[in-house]
Design an enzyme around this catalytic site. Structure first.
Site, short mmCIF file in Angstrom:
data_model
loop_
_atom_site.label_atom_id
_atom_site.label_comp_id
_atom_site.label_asym_id
_atom_site.label_seq_id
_atom_site.Cartn_x
_atom_site.Cartn_y
_atom_site.Cartn_z
NE ARG A 84 -3.47 2.70 0.39
CZ ARG A 84 -3.04 3.86 -0.10
NH1 ARG A 84 -1.87 3.94 -0.69
NH2 ARG A 84 -3.79 4.93 0.00
CE1 TYR A 85 0.28 4.21 4.06
CE2 TYR A 85 0.50 1.93 4.79
CZ TYR A 85 -0.15 3.15 4.84
OH TYR A 85 -1.24 3.30 5.66
NE ARG A 88 6.09 2.73 4.90
CZ ARG A 88 5.24 3.70 5.20
NH1 ARG A 88 4.52 3.66 6.31
NH2 ARG A 88 5.09 4.74 4.40
CB CYS A 97 -3.48 -15.84 15.73
SG CYS A 97 -3.45 -14.74 14.31
CB CYS A 101 -8.13 -10.78 18.53
SG CYS A 101 -6.46 -11.14 19.10
CB CYS A 104 -8.82 -10.10 14.10
SG CYS A 104 -7.45 -10.13 12.95
NE ARG A 106 -4.12 -8.19 7.34
CZ ARG A 106 -3.06 -7.74 8.01
NH1 ARG A 106 -2.52 -8.46 8.99
NH2 ARG A 106 -2.51 -6.59 7.69
CG ASP A 264 -9.17 -1.19 10.92
OD1 ASP A 264 -8.95 0.03 10.87
OD2 ASP A 264 -8.27 -2.05 10.96
CG ASP A 301 -5.20 1.46 8.13
OD1 ASP A 301 -5.14 2.10 7.05
OD2 ASP A 301 -4.42 0.54 8.42
CE LYS A 308 -1.11 1.31 10.12
NZ LYS A 308 -0.66 0.67 8.85
C1 LIG Z 1 0.20 -0.23 8.74
C2 LIG Z 1 0.69 -0.71 7.47
C3 LIG Z 1 2.04 -0.62 7.13
C4 LIG Z 1 3.08 -0.06 8.07
O1 LIG Z 1 2.89 1.27 8.34
P1 LIG Z 1 3.86 2.03 9.34
O2 LIG Z 1 3.13 3.31 9.55
O3 LIG Z 1 5.17 2.20 8.65
O4 LIG Z 1 3.99 1.22 10.58
C5 LIG Z 1 2.44 -1.06 5.89
N1 LIG Z 1 1.57 -1.57 5.02
C6 LIG Z 1 0.25 -1.67 5.31
C7 LIG Z 1 -0.66 -2.25 4.30
C8 LIG Z 1 -0.23 -1.25 6.55
O5 LIG Z 1 -1.52 -1.38 6.84
S1 SF4 Z 2 -5.38 -9.28 16.08
FE1 SF4 Z 2 -5.83 -10.77 14.47
S2 SF4 Z 2 -3.87 -11.22 13.53
FE2 SF4 Z 2 -3.44 -10.30 15.55
S3 SF4 Z 2 -3.27 -12.04 16.98
FE3 SF4 Z 2 -5.38 -11.34 17.05
S4 SF4 Z 2 -6.45 -12.64 15.56
FE4 SF4 Z 2 -4.26 -12.78 15.11
#
Ligand SMILES: *Cc1c(COP(=O)(O)O)cnc(C)c1O
Ligand code: SF4
Length: 338
Positions: A84-85, A88, A97, A101, A104, A106, A264, A301, A308
């Site tokens: 996305r960025y 990174r 996991c 959670c 979560c 995801r 989220d 986010d 973010k």
């Molecule tokens: C949060 C995130 C990151 C990392 O972001 P930082 O602000 O550098 O910690 C990188 N990629 C994605 C898709 C993210 O959601």
């Molecule tokens: S927040 Fe989601 S990815 Fe992180 S430990 Fe919990 S279930 Fe796993």
């Protein structure tokens, strides 16, 4: 460590002495997993841990949630990469996991999607290799530390070989929910691939005990900078005193508060969401009262893949070419002359 855990509604109902029917209904849509260590911690600590991992019937009545609230699939060139960025990339290496959670982001895949295969990992590594702009690889999931040391090393060593990658970050919750996983053999392996950073995930001071302190100490002593991400959760930590206490206790373990995440819009998690004002009040409360080192960035986010953005209280009262009037953390006004 991981195989020992509870994933059936019957067993969980029995262990915690709660009603089974609703667990069963929720579990058909969103699976359960709680490792044995954390189950014992729930029995000692109560609601603050319980609510994070025990299914709630409200997960099934969320009308407004989105399966993939950050539109990660739109930024996913191969199955296990989210890019996305520019500089990174997220490298998703596991779909499971040490606990699941309930809030979560995801939730759509944790414990539901099939595990990531070797060929898919190789595709991810090739993607990073062919994108020279990627300087920072975030190994995440799921939780990367549910993988064996051997499998994890296989991944890390291959990422480390890529010349344009400066730093490797690992995002994990095991430090708070299964601290025994931070074994000497794991630390010795990680140390070979510096600069390695670890981001952990704590939501409540009750998650911290002697074992957790020891795990954080081991990571820090190995020269691994440890940051923390917290999710703001209604009825768990949406209170300035709880967050301030958590952040202070993290610093004391040499863990630097990094992000406080607004929850989220994930489907099935609406009952955990707070307003933005709640988060702003927490940051305002801490500003001027606790060490700046203990204050994380409060971030949202943005839904739809906006990325973010930081949310900060406004201390600027009036502004002209000549002067700027600020309010301070106590609410008094001060003028700065430009
Ligand atoms: C949060 C995130 C990151 C990392 O972001 P930082 O602000 O550098 O910690 C990188 N990629 C994605 C898709 C993210 O959601
Ligand atoms: S927040 Fe989601 S990815 Fe992180 S430990 Fe919990 S279930 Fe796993």
């Amino acid at each position: 460590m991981m195989r020992l855990g509870v994933s059936s509604p019957e067993l969980l109902a029995q262990e915690l002495n709660i009603e089974r029917d609703s667990l069963e209904r929720v579990c058909r849509v969103y699976p359960i997993f709680i490792n044995r260590y954390f189950l014992e911690r729930i029995k000692e600590s109560g609601a603050s841990l319980f609510k994070q991992v025990v299914p709630d019937p409200r997960e099934l009545i969320d009308q407004n949630g989105i399966d993939d609230p950050l539109s990660e699939s739109n930024y996913s060139p191969v199955r296990c990469i989210v890019h996305r960025y520019e500089d990174r990339a997220l490298f998703l290496v596991s779909t499971t996991c040490a606990v699941f959670c309930r809030f979560c982001t995801r939730k759509r895949m944790i414990g539901r999607a099939r595990q990531i295969r070797d060929e898919e990992l190789k595709e991810g590594i090739d993607y990073i290799k062919s994108h020279k702009e990627i300087k920072d690889v975030l190994i995440s999931g799921g939780d990367p530390l549910v993988l064996s040391n051997e499998r994890l090393e296989w991944i890390i060593a291959r990422v480390r070989e890529i010349h344009h990658v400066d730093i490797i970050r690992i995002g994990t919750r095991v430090v708070s929910v299964l601290p025994q996983r931070i074994e000497i053999s794991l630390i010795e392996m990680l140390k070979k691939y510096h600069p390695i950073y670890i981001n952990v995930h704590f939501n409540h001071p009750d998650e911290i005990n002697h074992e957790v302190e020891e795990a954080c100490g081991l990571l820090c002593d190995a020269g691994i900078p440890v940051g923390n991400q917290t999710v703001l959760l209604k009825g768990i930590n949406d209170d300035p005193h709880i967050i301030a206490t958590l952040m202070r206790r993290l610093l004391k373990m040499r863990v630097r508060p990094y992000y406080l995440h607004q929850a989220d819009l994930t489907k099935g998690t609406e009952h955990f969401r707070t307003s933005i004002e709640t988060g702003l009040r927490i940051i305002e409360f801490m500003t001027g009262r606790v060490s700046g080192m203990a204050i994380p960035s409060y971030v949202v986010d943005l839904p739809g893949g906006g990325g973010k953005v930081p949310v900060v209280p406004d201390y600027l009262v009036k502004k002209s070419d000549k002067r700027v009037v600020f309010r301070n953390f106590e609410g008094r006004l001060y003028t700065y002359y430009q």
